[in-house]
Design a protein around this motif. Structure first.
Motif, PDB file in Angstrom:
ATOM      1  N   ARG A  51      -0.193  -8.857   2.271  1.00 57.06           N
ATOM      2  CA  ARG A  51      -0.138  -7.530   1.669  1.00 57.06           C
ATOM      3  C   ARG A  51       1.201  -7.344   0.949  1.00 57.06           C
ATOM      4  O   ARG A  51       2.257  -7.568   1.528  1.00 57.06           O
ATOM      5  CB  ARG A  51      -0.256  -6.451   2.742  1.00 57.06           C
ATOM      6  CG  ARG A  51      -1.616  -6.333   3.339  1.00 57.06           C
ATOM      7  CD  ARG A  51      -1.581  -5.257   4.434  1.00 57.06           C
ATOM      8  NE  ARG A  51      -2.316  -5.703   5.600  1.00 57.06           N
ATOM      9  CZ  ARG A  51      -1.844  -6.461   6.577  1.00 57.06           C
ATOM     10  NH1 ARG A  51      -0.613  -6.847   6.570  1.00 57.06           N
ATOM     11  NH2 ARG A  51      -2.604  -6.823   7.583  1.00 57.06           N
ATOM     12  N   TYR A  52       1.121  -6.928  -0.308  1.00 58.64           N
ATOM     13  CA  TYR A  52       2.304  -6.548  -1.066  1.00 58.64           C
ATOM     14  C   TYR A  52       2.417  -5.032  -0.970  1.00 58.64           C
ATOM     15  O   TYR A  52       1.541  -4.309  -1.428  1.00 58.64           O
ATOM     16  CB  TYR A  52       2.178  -6.989  -2.529  1.00 58.64           C
ATOM     17  CG  TYR A  52       2.212  -8.482  -2.691  1.00 58.64           C
ATOM     18  CD1 TYR A  52       3.411  -9.140  -2.866  1.00 58.64           C
ATOM     19  CD2 TYR A  52       1.043  -9.229  -2.644  1.00 58.64           C
ATOM     20  CE1 TYR A  52       3.459 -10.510  -3.002  1.00 58.64           C
ATOM     21  CE2 TYR A  52       1.081 -10.600  -2.785  1.00 58.64           C
ATOM     22  CZ  TYR A  52       2.280 -11.235  -2.966  1.00 58.64           C
ATOM     23  OH  TYR A  52       2.318 -12.599  -3.096  1.00 58.64           O
ATOM     24  N   ARG A  53       3.475  -4.552  -0.388  1.00 49.58           N
ATOM     25  CA  ARG A  53       3.643  -3.122  -0.144  1.00 49.58           C
ATOM     26  C   ARG A  53       4.392  -2.467  -1.302  1.00 49.58           C
ATOM     27  O   ARG A  53       5.281  -3.058  -1.893  1.00 49.58           O
ATOM     28  CB  ARG A  53       4.406  -2.920   1.161  1.00 49.58           C
ATOM     29  CG  ARG A  53       3.727  -3.606   2.357  1.00 49.58           C
ATOM     30  CD  ARG A  53       4.586  -3.510   3.608  1.00 49.58           C
ATOM     31  NE  ARG A  53       4.872  -2.152   3.974  1.00 49.58           N
ATOM     32  CZ  ARG A  53       4.107  -1.402   4.755  1.00 49.58           C
ATOM     33  NH1 ARG A  53       3.014  -1.909   5.261  1.00 49.58           N
ATOM     34  NH2 ARG A  53       4.438  -0.168   5.043  1.00 49.58           N
ATOM     35  N   ARG A  54       4.017  -1.218  -1.597  1.00 50.50           N
ATOM     36  CA  ARG A  54       4.722  -0.477  -2.646  1.00 50.50           C
ATOM     37  C   ARG A  54       6.115  -0.069  -2.199  1.00 50.50           C
ATOM     38  O   ARG A  54       7.063  -0.085  -2.963  1.00 50.50           O
ATOM     39  CB  ARG A  54       3.928   0.770  -3.020  1.00 50.50           C
ATOM     40  CG  ARG A  54       2.665   0.470  -3.743  1.00 50.50           C
ATOM     41  CD  ARG A  54       1.975   1.731  -4.162  1.00 50.50           C
ATOM     42  NE  ARG A  54       0.683   1.415  -4.738  1.00 50.50           N
ATOM     43  CZ  ARG A  54      -0.283   2.266  -4.881  1.00 50.50           C
ATOM     44  NH1 ARG A  54      -0.126   3.523  -4.496  1.00 50.50           N
ATOM     45  NH2 ARG A  54      -1.428   1.894  -5.408  1.00 50.50           N
ATOM     46  N   THR A  55       6.199   0.338  -0.939  1.00 48.46           N
ATOM     47  CA  THR A  55       7.490   0.728  -0.374  1.00 48.46           C
ATOM     48  C   THR A  55       7.761  -0.135   0.850  1.00 48.46           C
ATOM     49  O   THR A  55       6.830  -0.574   1.528  1.00 48.46           O
ATOM     50  CB  THR A  55       7.481   2.206   0.054  1.00 48.46           C
ATOM     51  OG1 THR A  55       6.432   2.406   1.003  1.00 48.46           O
ATOM     52  CG2 THR A  55       7.257   3.104  -1.148  1.00 48.46           C
ATOM     53  N   PRO A  56       9.003  -0.392   1.149  1.00 53.35           N
ATOM     54  CA  PRO A  56       9.322  -1.220   2.326  1.00 53.35           C
ATOM     55  C   PRO A  56       8.856  -0.556   3.621  1.00 53.35           C
ATOM     56  O   PRO A  56       8.844   0.671   3.744  1.00 53.35           O
ATOM     57  CB  PRO A  56      10.844  -1.323   2.295  1.00 53.35           C
ATOM     58  CG  PRO A  56      11.232  -0.995   0.905  1.00 53.35           C
ATOM     59  CD  PRO A  56      10.196  -0.055   0.389  1.00 53.35           C
ATOM     60  N   ASN A  57       8.484  -1.391   4.594  1.00 50.44           N
ATOM     61  CA  ASN A  57       8.080  -0.856   5.894  1.00 50.44           C
ATOM     62  C   ASN A  57       9.325  -0.525   6.727  1.00 50.44           C
ATOM     63  O   ASN A  57      10.444  -0.549   6.208  1.00 50.44           O
ATOM     64  CB  ASN A  57       7.150  -1.831   6.615  1.00 50.44           C
ATOM     65  CG  ASN A  57       7.797  -3.163   6.917  1.00 50.44           C
ATOM     66  OD1 ASN A  57       8.978  -3.364   6.682  1.00 50.44           O
ATOM     67  ND2 ASN A  57       7.025  -4.101   7.430  1.00 50.44           N
ATOM     68  N   ALA A  58       9.141  -0.221   7.993  1.00 43.84           N
ATOM     69  CA  ALA A  58      10.254   0.201   8.853  1.00 43.84           C
ATOM     70  C   ALA A  58      11.336  -0.867   8.970  1.00 43.84           C
ATOM     71  O   ALA A  58      12.516  -0.554   9.131  1.00 43.84           O
ATOM     72  CB  ALA A  58       9.729   0.569  10.234  1.00 43.84           C
TER      73      ALA A  58
END
Length: 129
Positions: A51-58
């Motif tokens: 998965r390429y995320r739009r915003t960084p995770n925690a």
């Protein structure tokens, strides 16, 4: 359509070895296809989900992935595809080293149990030699 990522040794860790198993991902160019990339590292990838995320995770990772390698699932996060492959490969190598240590300890336990049962044996089983 496959996108081919060309990464230089400056971006990857520089390793010295004789095969992809020893050198890691610094010895070849990543193709962007996880199945071929992990096969070059000697790993049997049976399934994956990246998965390429739009915003960084925690944890601050913009790329996350779940990989099924030889029936064991590894979940990892990274900032780039090369870093993700490198982290999964390092975790797999740790698991292989753990399995080797467990097998060696089991061989030693079997050896000691055989010697305890047959203290006067002159011919030892094949796994003791």
């Amino acid at each position: 359509m496959l996108q081919y990522h060309s990464l230089s040794n400056a971006e990857l860790s520089i390793c010295h070895g004789t095969s992809a198993h020893e050198t890691g991902i610094g010895s070849f160019t990543l193709t962007g296809n996880p199945y071929t990339d992990f096969a070059r590292l000697g790993m049997d990838l049976q399934g994956c989900h990246v998965r390429y995320r739009r915003t960084p995770n925690a944890q601050g990772h913009t790329l996350t992935g779940t990989f099924n390698i030889c029936g064991t699932c590894y979940t990892m996060g990274a900032d780039s595809y090369a870093q993700l492959v490198e982290r999964v490969h390092a975790k797999w190598l740790e698991k292989q080293a753990y399995r080797r240590r467990c097998r060696a300890e089991k061989r030693m336990r079997n050896t000691l149990a055989f010697i305890a049962r047959h203290p006067d044996a002159t011919v030892l089983p094949a796994y003791l030699s």
